[in-house]
Enzyme design. Sequence first.
Site, mmCIF file in Angstrom:
data_model
loop_
_atom_site.group_PDB
_atom_site.id
_atom_site.type_symbol
_atom_site.label_atom_id
_atom_site.label_comp_id
_atom_site.label_asym_id
_atom_site.label_seq_id
_atom_site.Cartn_x
_atom_site.Cartn_y
_atom_site.Cartn_z
ATOM 1 N N GLY A 116 29.625 35.796 2.619
ATOM 2 C CA GLY A 116 28.935 37.069 2.835
ATOM 3 C C GLY A 116 29.910 38.135 3.273
ATOM 4 N N ASN A 117 29.398 39.231 3.782
ATOM 5 C CA ASN A 117 30.289 40.261 4.331
ATOM 6 C C ASN A 117 29.584 40.978 5.481
ATOM 7 O OD1 ASN A 117 28.904 42.762 3.303
ATOM 8 N ND2 ASN A 117 29.303 41.757 1.340
ATOM 9 N N HIS A 118 30.304 41.876 6.145
ATOM 10 C CA HIS A 118 29.799 42.481 7.381
ATOM 11 C C HIS A 118 28.891 43.682 7.166
ATOM 12 C CE1 HIS A 118 31.903 39.993 10.174
ATOM 13 N NE2 HIS A 118 33.080 40.221 9.587
#
Length: 403
Positions: free
Chosen positions: A212-214
């Site tokens: 995923g990412n932030h």
Amino acid sequence: MSILNGKNVLLGVTGGIAAYKTASLVRLFVKSGANIKVVMTPAAKEFVTPLTLSTLSKNPVHSTFTNEEDDNAIWNNHVDLGLWADVFIVAPATANTLSKMMNGASDNLLLATYLSAKCPVYFAPAMDLDMYKHPASLESFEKLQSFGNIMIPAGSGELASGLVGGGRMAEPEDIVSFIEQDILGKLPLRGKKILITAGPTYEAIDPVRFIGNHSSGKMGFEIAKASANLGAEVVLISGPTHQKVSHSLINVVPVVSAADMYNAVHEHFNTVDVAVLSAAVADFTPKEVSNQKIKKKSDTLTLELGRTKDILASLGDIKTSQYLVGFALETNNELENAKGKLKRKNLNLIVLNSLNDKGAGFKGDTNKVTFIDDAGNITENSLKSKADVAIDLLNKIIENIHA
Ligand code: CTP
């Protein structure tokens, strides 16, 4: 939620018997979520007390140019009051006050406030049937409307005089819904449909893990809220986030992976007028997803990743009349890279975030962006809250789609 929620509504009460109904009117405005202040003519106080209206509005009610009860008289600033208002409604509006409004008289606080107000002004006439039909009244209705004021016509029925006919002030419920409908009908994105993508995507590795990412999703959710507040119907396609929104014009479509987002976007794209792709979509996804939890059998694990489809570019390929907006997050050669992306992906507008700017990016509450459009216009903006960036972006889109 009412369109009046959070708006500053100024009610001007003049001296007619229908003034007794303003107690209900104030209650309805409070219920709609509006902040309400009341200004009265001296004659209006004969029909309804300032105490009643100040109690219901939770604000002091003014009717004179100075606060007379005080030894050190304070000026009741009609200019501040006029500028405070997002909406000014004169109800009931008597023949006397309408005639003075038409002629620019300002011999009481309500009239001076009317002359200072820059917001839309509504008036709800209330008078006996002969007065309502009199050419002088008809002229004031017409002239006031020619100044841009909005008339809420009186209804027919039994009047205080005992006569039956036109001139009865519109009922408080009808006044509130008239104003709501009028505001809604004039919103700049009324009748437009906007697709927005938001948040990260999660690319599954196995049943419990993902890449995923932030991205917080905040920027996309703020764009969705701002669009709906401007009257647009919104399809908000969001990856997993903690953001919440509840608005009758926003339809949230939750998705998880880049592939889900691609499918959902394509399902809706041909029904929209504008698409704003602010999601931080994974560029790569595991080529194979294990259907069982991967065990730590060895010291290293190699995952093979394949490219995801570029959703934005795919829309650029198929768009017809849609206005297409993308985001670019750049660290070097920002303007050139963003301009290249605008062209390559066949966009109408690109929103450039430079990671070199403090406070910009996809994690925090603020952002500093530059808009670059397909006509070559470059608009640099200062560091702002994401809610304000969203408003700036929509104003830019509105300006360009109407150009
Ligand atoms: N985007 C998308 N689908 C993807 C990847 C990105 O729709 N699979 C969209 C994002 O929502 C955003 C823009 O493309 O509007 C961001 O592009 P970005 O990731 O910054 O650049 P890329 O075009 O992917 O190029 P690069 O990674 O080389 O910077």
